[in-house]
Design a protein around this motif. Structure first.
Motif, PDB file in Angstrom:
ATOM      1  N   GLY A 208       0.816  -1.214   0.000  1.00 40.62           N
ATOM      2  CA  GLY A 208       0.000   0.000   0.000  1.00 40.62           C
ATOM      3  C   GLY A 208       0.844   1.255   0.000  1.00 40.62           C
ATOM      4  O   GLY A 208       2.043   1.223   0.251  1.00 40.62           O
ATOM      5  N   VAL A 209       0.171   2.377  -0.299  1.00 46.11           N
ATOM      6  CA  VAL A 209       0.818   3.681  -0.336  1.00 46.11           C
ATOM      7  C   VAL A 209       0.011   4.639   0.533  1.00 46.11           C
ATOM      8  O   VAL A 209      -1.216   4.719   0.399  1.00 46.11           O
ATOM      9  N   VAL A 210       0.682   5.336   1.441  1.00 47.11           N
ATOM     10  CA  VAL A 210       0.018   6.360   2.252  1.00 47.11           C
ATOM     11  C   VAL A 210      -0.152   7.604   1.385  1.00 47.11           C
ATOM     12  O   VAL A 210       0.830   8.127   0.849  1.00 47.11           O
ATOM     13  N   ALA A 211      -1.381   8.047   1.223  1.00 49.61           N
ATOM     14  CA  ALA A 211      -1.659   9.104   0.248  1.00 49.61           C
ATOM     15  C   ALA A 211      -2.233  10.354   0.886  1.00 49.61           C
ATOM     16  O   ALA A 211      -3.036  10.288   1.818  1.00 49.61           O
ATOM     17  N   GLY A 212      -1.850  11.485   0.339  1.00 49.73           N
ATOM     18  CA  GLY A 212      -2.448  12.762   0.704  1.00 49.73           C
ATOM     19  C   GLY A 212      -3.733  12.989  -0.088  1.00 49.73           C
ATOM     20  O   GLY A 212      -4.272  12.055  -0.699  1.00 49.73           O
ATOM     21  N   PHE A 213      -4.205  14.232  -0.125  1.00 49.88           N
ATOM     22  CA  PHE A 213      -5.573  14.458  -0.579  1.00 49.88           C
ATOM     23  C   PHE A 213      -5.704  15.430  -1.746  1.00 49.88           C
ATOM     24  O   PHE A 213      -6.788  15.589  -2.293  1.00 49.88           O
ATOM     25  N   THR A 214      -4.614  16.091  -2.146  1.00 54.39           N
ATOM     26  CA  THR A 214      -4.733  16.972  -3.304  1.00 54.39           C
ATOM     27  C   THR A 214      -4.640  16.115  -4.573  1.00 54.39           C
ATOM     28  O   THR A 214      -4.205  14.952  -4.529  1.00 54.39           O
ATOM     29  N   ALA A 215      -5.014  16.710  -5.710  1.00 51.18           N
ATOM     30  CA  ALA A 215      -4.965  15.977  -6.977  1.00 51.18           C
ATOM     31  C   ALA A 215      -3.550  15.448  -7.228  1.00 51.18           C
ATOM     32  O   ALA A 215      -3.345  14.290  -7.582  1.00 51.18           O
ATOM     33  N   GLY A 216      -2.560  16.323  -7.027  1.00 51.57           N
ATOM     34  CA  GLY A 216      -1.171  15.928  -7.266  1.00 51.57           C
ATOM     35  C   GLY A 216      -0.754  14.790  -6.349  1.00 51.57           C
ATOM     36  O   GLY A 216      -0.066  13.855  -6.782  1.00 51.57           O
ATOM     37  N   GLU A 217      -1.158  14.873  -5.103  1.00 50.21           N
ATOM     38  CA  GLU A 217      -0.789  13.828  -4.145  1.00 50.21           C
ATOM     39  C   GLU A 217      -1.451  12.504  -4.498  1.00 50.21           C
ATOM     40  O   GLU A 217      -0.847  11.428  -4.371  1.00 50.21           O
ATOM     41  N   LEU A 218      -2.691  12.564  -4.945  1.00 46.49           N
ATOM     42  CA  LEU A 218      -3.396  11.317  -5.288  1.00 46.49           C
ATOM     43  C   LEU A 218      -2.803  10.686  -6.545  1.00 46.49           C
ATOM     44  O   LEU A 218      -2.608   9.471  -6.612  1.00 46.49           O
ATOM     45  N   ILE A 219      -2.505  11.514  -7.533  1.00 47.71           N
ATOM     46  CA  ILE A 219      -1.907  10.978  -8.768  1.00 47.71           C
ATOM     47  C   ILE A 219      -0.539  10.374  -8.465  1.00 47.71           C
ATOM     48  O   ILE A 219      -0.202   9.278  -8.934  1.00 47.71           O
ATOM     49  N   THR A 220       0.225  11.080  -7.639  1.00 51.48           N
ATOM     50  CA  THR A 220       1.543  10.570  -7.253  1.00 51.48           C
ATOM     51  C   THR A 220       1.409   9.218  -6.565  1.00 51.48           C
ATOM     52  O   THR A 220       2.114   8.256  -6.897  1.00 51.48           O
ATOM     53  N   ALA A 221       0.512   9.152  -5.579  1.00 50.94           N
ATOM     54  CA  ALA A 221       0.338   7.905  -4.821  1.00 50.94           C
ATOM     55  C   ALA A 221      -0.095   6.769  -5.746  1.00 50.94           C
ATOM     56  O   ALA A 221       0.397   5.636  -5.633  1.00 50.94           O
ATOM     57  N   LEU A 222      -1.001   7.062  -6.671  1.00 49.07           N
ATOM     58  CA  LEU A 222      -1.473   6.004  -7.586  1.00 49.07           C
ATOM     59  C   LEU A 222      -0.348   5.544  -8.512  1.00 49.07           C
ATOM     60  O   LEU A 222      -0.179   4.343  -8.760  1.00 49.07           O
ATOM     61  N   ALA A 223       0.431   6.505  -9.019  1.00 48.00           N
ATOM     62  CA  ALA A 223       1.531   6.126  -9.913  1.00 48.00           C
ATOM     63  C   ALA A 223       2.550   5.262  -9.173  1.00 48.00           C
ATOM     64  O   ALA A 223       3.009   4.242  -9.696  1.00 48.00           O
ATOM     65  N   ILE A 224       2.864   5.647  -7.939  1.00 46.07           N
ATOM     66  CA  ILE A 224       3.797   4.844  -7.145  1.00 46.07           C
ATOM     67  C   ILE A 224       3.215   3.451  -6.927  1.00 46.07           C
ATOM     68  O   ILE A 224       3.909   2.434  -7.073  1.00 46.07           O
ATOM     69  N   ALA A 225       1.937   3.405  -6.567  1.00 42.65           N
ATOM     70  CA  ALA A 225       1.289   2.120  -6.266  1.00 42.65           C
ATOM     71  C   ALA A 225       1.360   1.178  -7.469  1.00 42.65           C
ATOM     72  O   ALA A 225       1.760   0.019  -7.347  1.00 42.65           O
ATOM     73  N   VAL A 226       1.011   1.706  -8.642  1.00 39.06           N
ATOM     74  CA  VAL A 226       0.961   0.853  -9.832  1.00 39.06           C
ATOM     75  C   VAL A 226       2.363   0.425 -10.259  1.00 39.06           C
ATOM     76  O   VAL A 226       2.626  -0.733 -10.587  1.00 39.06           O
ATOM     77  N   LYS A 227       3.283   1.384 -10.208  1.00 39.29           N
ATOM     78  CA  LYS A 227       4.667   1.094 -10.610  1.00 39.29           C
ATOM     79  C   LYS A 227       5.277   0.018  -9.712  1.00 39.29           C
ATOM     80  O   LYS A 227       5.850  -0.967 -10.184  1.00 39.29           O
ATOM     81  N   LYS A 228       5.119   0.199  -8.402  1.00 40.48           N
ATOM     82  CA  LYS A 228       5.706  -0.751  -7.449  1.00 40.48           C
ATOM     83  C   LYS A 228       5.018  -2.107  -7.537  1.00 40.48           C
ATOM     84  O   LYS A 228       5.656  -3.149  -7.359  1.00 40.48           O
ATOM     85  N   TYR A 229       3.719  -2.086  -7.806  1.00 39.43           N
ATOM     86  CA  TYR A 229       2.976  -3.344  -7.904  1.00 39.43           C
ATOM     87  C   TYR A 229       3.571  -4.219  -9.007  1.00 39.43           C
ATOM     88  O   TYR A 229       3.698  -5.436  -8.863  1.00 39.43           O
ATOM     89  N   GLY A 230       3.964  -3.567 -10.073  1.00 39.80           N
ATOM     90  CA  GLY A 230       4.549  -4.285 -11.209  1.00 39.80           C
ATOM     91  C   GLY A 230       5.843  -5.009 -10.848  1.00 39.80           C
ATOM     92  O   GLY A 230       6.251  -5.944 -11.525  1.00 39.80           O
TER      93      GLY A 230
END
Ligand code: SF4
Lengths: 355, 70
Positions: A208-230
């Motif tokens: 999992g990824v601890v995520a903040g709440f702004t658009a940039g923070e959410l996009i960052t968290a999702l990109a990290i999550a997907v990249k690391k998942y791979g």
């Protein structure tokens, strides 16, 4: 996503990555209701490749508060003459027979407050009346309730109580871990608890990824999550370090530990999760409305047509519920997920569903 | 109810209370969980209590995180 002309190059790369991702399919549960709403509001779902599925989890305290709790609060107002103070979101959550706003319509003194502290102040101003604050929430709001008790002791109040239904997130992570490939962890919860829980999940093989709440923070968290998942190895990343530290808030943890202790708790639509709740310690029973007014136990009855339980566990989407948008709307909610501004059903309804 | 607000500390009051400005709305919040707050600091507020200090701006932080990744 909303137009932002100052979007940085790294953020653009993250968006491109999420749009064009063509690796293994990945399901990500945003545990927190505020994440669910922000993701819809910022249009982030439209940015995701079809290989990425977002699931809305049980992280809205209003949505998981059982009907039996509302019944107890209604009983406080109508049978015991207690002035019930609550966050506004709880007003329209259905109990077995009625909501708190209906109880107010029947003469109960039910007031909306912004903070537990406001209820404590009201109690101090009106020593002749009994007050109860509806203490609902996760790790982010529980310290505020404990602070109100702390101040009630300081002010020598004998007319202030809490009706507790406080819950802790790690039990939800455990209960949901088989419903998702990885979690988007709620940043504010971990501002209090620190990272021990997410490290423990990683040790159990849950990412999992601890995520903040702004658009940039959410996009960052999702990109990290997907990249690391791979990469195929269990991981955790703190993508919200401007607020979340390793140790969290020792002061908040100490304050809560002084007044409260873990207990088993009933989650609406999910059932009993061991050690997932917080209640006042016996030494502070005089501040516990359930003890003081000898409120009977009881889980209450939810509307049998409501699929909140499945929605909260990621087993179906709000749109799959037969009542969604017809019988059940934000104006006439059948279940708690449609009442709360952080509920998954209200997010799907307000922002027009999946895409 | 679970929504956090980021707010700027405007004034330190006594008894663990600070005055904050959250996008123009001013309000007193409990601050006894945070040490060494000063006017100008940013905090995260939940249910009338400042629960955490905010140490950076989000753009700077997300860029740092992403730079190593993509
Ligand atoms: S649409 Fe309404 S009835 Fe159906 S699951 Fe959501 S809240 Fe419950």
């Amino acid at each position: 996503m909303k137009q932002n002309h100052q979007m940085s190059a790294p953020l653009r790369r993250a968006i491109d990555f999420l749009k064009t991702y063509d690796g293994p399919e990945v399901r990500i549960m945003e545990v927190c209701g505020t994440h669910t709403h922000e993701i819809f509001k910022q249009g982030i779902r439209q940015l995701l490749s079809p290989k990425i599925t977002l699931i809305s989890g049980p992280g809205c305290p209003v949505c998981v508060t059982p009907a039996g709790y509302i019944d107890r609060a209604v009983a406080l107002a109508l049978d015991h003459g207690v002035t019930v103070c609550t966050f506004g979101d709880l007003m329209r959550v259905p109990g077995t027979e009625m909501s708190l706003s209906m109880a107010r319509g029947r003469g109960g003194d039910v007031r909306v407050v912004y903070a537990p502290e406001d209820a404590e102040k009201l109690a101090a101003e009106h020593p002749e009346k009994p007050f109860a604050f509806l203490s609902v929430g996760f790790e982010t709001t529980t310290p505020s309730s404990c602070l109100a008790v702390d101040h009630a002791i300081r002010d020598g109040l004998d007319n202030f109580t809490l009706l507790t239904a406080n819950k802790t997130m790690p039990a939800a992570y455990e209960a949901m871990k088989n419903s998702t490939d990885l979690f988007l962890y709620p940043g504010h919860v971990h501002a209090i608890t620190g990272l021990a829980d997410v490290k423990k999940m990683q040790q159990e093989g849950v990412s999992g990824v601890v995520a903040g709440f702004t658009a940039g923070e959410l996009i960052t968290a999702l990109a990290i999550a997907v990249k690391k998942y791979g990469e195929g190895v269990p991981f955790y990343v703190n993508a919200y370090p401007r607020v979340v530290t390793d140790e969290g808030s020792p002061e908040a943890k100490q304050l809560v530990a002084k007044y409260m202790e873990p207990c088993d708790a009933w989650w609406r639509g999910i059932g009993m999760l061991p050690d997932s709740g917080m209640r006042l310690k016996k030494a502070y029973a005089r501040f516990d409305a359930a003890e003081r007014y000898a409120l009977p136990e009881g889980n209450g009855k939810d509307n049998p047509g409501c699929h909140c339980g499945d929605v909260l566990q990621g087993r179906c989407r709000p749109e799959d519920c037969p009542l969604f948008g017809t019988v059940c709307t934000p104006v006439h909610p059948t279940g708690a997920c449609m009442v709360s501004s952080e509920g998954a059903c209200s997010a799907y309804y307000l922002y027009g569903g999946e895409k | 109810m679970c929504v956090g607000l980021s707010a700027k500390v405007v004034k330190i009051k006594d008894k663990g209370t600070v005055l904050v400005d959250a996008s123009g709305a001013k309000r007193e919040v409990a601050a006894s969980l945070l040490d060494h707050l000063e006017p100008g600091d940013y905090v995260m507020v939940h249910a009338g209590t400042a629960i955490a200090k905010i140490t950076d701006d989000d753009g700077h932080e997300t860029d740092n995180l992403l730079d190593h990744l993509l």
